[in-house]
Enzyme design. Sequence first.
Site: not given
Length: 216
Positions: A13, A88, A127, A160, A171
């Site tokens: 996203k 969300r 990531r 992160r 998540r």
Amino acid sequence: MIVVLLGPPGAGKGTQGERVAAALGVPKIATGDVLRAAVKAGTPLGLEAKGYMDRGDLVPDAVILGIMKQALAAPEQARGVVLDGVVRTVPQAEGLSHVLAELGKPLDLVMLFTIAEEALVARLSGRTVCDACQTPFTGRTPGETHAECTHAPKGTLVRRKDDEPAAIHNRMAVYEAQTAPVIAWYRAHGAHIAEIDAFGALDDVTARALKAVGKG
Ligand code: AP5
């Protein structure tokens, strides 16, 4: 044009949202980025959000609705906006609908990124993000300076906290329990939904996303 981006963690996203926003000539608002900046700055908002974010839980709706209202009223959003991760939960979808009605603006498109969970876990585990401008990368090493960063001083690439395995797992579960029902809510309310296959090379996914906003 007002576009809502929906999709599980790691679907792309943020990455695709930047490209879609640039093609439309409008800003992108990402609640994740707003919250991480607040955490970094140690503001009251950041102090409230940090624990939820580190665990991979959602920040309370009231906090997000406040950010949403303030951001959408800003003059920069007059020509439209790409909303990344801003909706969300069903109460957030209802809240956005009220805010847009008050501003007299329509929601033009919900872009739903779909992809298998194995691919998401691989992406999130690999990531790094720039701690100044939040740009995400794959295949780059934590601790590197982000040479292309436009902030001064340039940011450093970091992992992160919510990309640790336990938080990724949480998540995904939170997405299924709290965000997936938003798709049904938008369908029931007649929103225009474009499903984007988020698997594949970055530019191929971008081509699909741009086609959905009439820029392909
Ligand atoms: P947020 O930062 O929005 O996290 P997220 O939704 O989990 O999404 P991600 O940023 O992890 O993934 P993405 O889909 O943007 O993918 P990306 O482009 O980075 O939110 C963080 C937290 O803030 C939430 O958990 C919550 O606590 C809180 N929060 C935020 N908004 C909220 C709200 N509305 N309500 C309540 N709480 C809220 O891509 C991922 C990786 O894959 C990158 O490394 C990228 O380089 C790579 N990649 C992307 N596309 C491809 C491709 N096609 N091929 C190969 N690699 C790719």
